[in-house]
Design an enzyme around this catalytic site. Structure first.
Site, PDB file in Angstrom:
ATOM      1  N   SER A 120      31.009  45.151  40.230  1.00 47.43           N
ATOM      2  CA  SER A 120      32.231  45.285  39.420  1.00 47.43           C
ATOM      3  C   SER A 120      31.993  45.645  37.958  1.00 47.43           C
ATOM      4  O   SER A 120      32.954  45.806  37.209  1.00 47.43           O
ATOM      5  CB  SER A 120      33.046  43.991  39.491  1.00 47.43           C
ATOM      6  OG  SER A 120      33.680  43.883  40.742  1.00 47.43           O
ATOM      7  N   LYS A 178      33.999  48.545  36.853  1.00 50.47           N
ATOM      8  CA  LYS A 178      35.383  48.487  36.375  1.00 50.47           C
ATOM      9  C   LYS A 178      35.501  48.785  34.880  1.00 50.47           C
ATOM     10  O   LYS A 178      36.586  49.128  34.404  1.00 50.47           O
ATOM     11  CB  LYS A 178      35.995  47.117  36.698  1.00 50.47           C
ATOM     12  CG  LYS A 178      36.184  46.875  38.197  1.00 50.47           C
ATOM     13  CD  LYS A 178      36.876  45.544  38.465  1.00 50.47           C
ATOM     14  CE  LYS A 178      37.203  45.353  39.944  1.00 50.47           C
ATOM     15  NZ  LYS A 178      36.120  44.721  40.688  1.00 50.47           N
ATOM     16  N   SER A 203      38.794  40.527  37.778  1.00 48.69           N
ATOM     17  CA  SER A 203      38.003  41.484  38.559  1.00 48.69           C
ATOM     18  C   SER A 203      38.672  41.813  39.886  1.00 48.69           C
ATOM     19  O   SER A 203      38.012  41.949  40.928  1.00 48.69           O
ATOM     20  CB  SER A 203      36.580  40.962  38.794  1.00 48.69           C
ATOM     21  OG  SER A 203      35.692  42.030  39.054  1.00 48.69           O
TER      22      SER A 203
END
Length: 250
Positions: free
Chosen positions: A46, A49, A96
């Site tokens: 993640s 992101k 997240s």
């Protein structure tokens, strides 16, 4: 050819699954303070992101436009309802949330395929030759980068006020909407954000191939530092490693 090569390296990296690696970089002095582990491309989960957020904020898409959360490709913490693009950025950077990332990508001008092209174009523009994105959330094993290129990605994120302000929120409440109740989201990096008050950008990541990852930027005594941790074996060890690296900068 580049995409094939980077993807091939990502598959090779799985044979040394989630080997820990760390980097501390002084942005102000443009120098590496410390590095442990090599600079081989590996899954980054993640941490992807951060790039997703930059591409969204680079676009002309309205942050107030309401979008219906789409959980076809990824699970979500969010109840099924409409959210503004800004609320989805909060859910993605604070909690997240994977479906928030997918919803932002699918509603990008031109759709998800154009969004993925723009993520990889942004990586190329930042001169990240070993960085490749296959989805907006980081669930894909083919979302790969290196210690030093993750550092460059986080450096770029410093230029985005919204990424700085959202990613360091310890928790956030998305207001009630019509008959739907408010949504409380706690940051996946709550403990570290509570312990250190000088963090200006923050993002965690985890998948089995990537291990437990974290990227941070802190502003300490007038100097900005990037801290990158990749491939730790569990959340507690990730936090312990980050604490050690952060305390060493005191």
């Amino acid at each position: 050819m580049k995409q094939f090569f980077v993807a091939f390296l990502a598959v090779i990296s799985l044979s040394v699954q989630a080997t820990p690696a760390t980097l501390v970089y002084n942005v102000s002095d443009d120098c590496i303070v410390s590095q442990q582990g090599d600079d081989t491309p590996r899954p980054i989960a993640s941490l992807s992101k951060i790039m997703t957020a930059m591409v969204i904020l680079d676009s002309s898409a309205s942050l107030s436009e309401l979008l219906v959360i789409n959980n076809r490709r990824a699970n979500t913490w969010l109840p099924q309802r409409e959210y503004s693009r800004l609320e989805l950025l909060h859910a993605m950077l604070v909690r997240s949330d994977n479906a928030a990332a997918e919803t932002l990508a699918e509603n990008y001008p031109g759709g998800r395929s154009v969004f993925m092209f723009m993520m990889n174009a942004k990586a190329a523009n930042l001169n990240l030759p070993n960085t490749q994105f296959n989805d907006p959330s980081g669930l894909s094993v083919f979302n790969v980068s290196t210690l030093r290129e993750v550092k460059e990605m986080f450096k770029a994120a410093l230029q985005y006020d919204l990424i700085r302000s959202i990613s360091t929120l310890k928790e956030v409440q998305l207001p009630a909407q019509k008959k739907k109740y408010a949504v409380n989201l706690v940051n996946t990096n709550f403990n570290t954000l509570s312990r250190f008050k000088d963090i200006v950008v923050s993002k965690t990541g985890f998948t089995n191939p990537a291990g437990f990852c974290m990227g941070l930027i802190l502003n300490r005594q007038g100097h900005e530092f990037v801290v990158v941790v990749l491939g730790e074996k569990n959340k507690a060890q990730r936090e312990a490693t980050v604490n050690r690296l952060m305390n060493a900068l005191s």
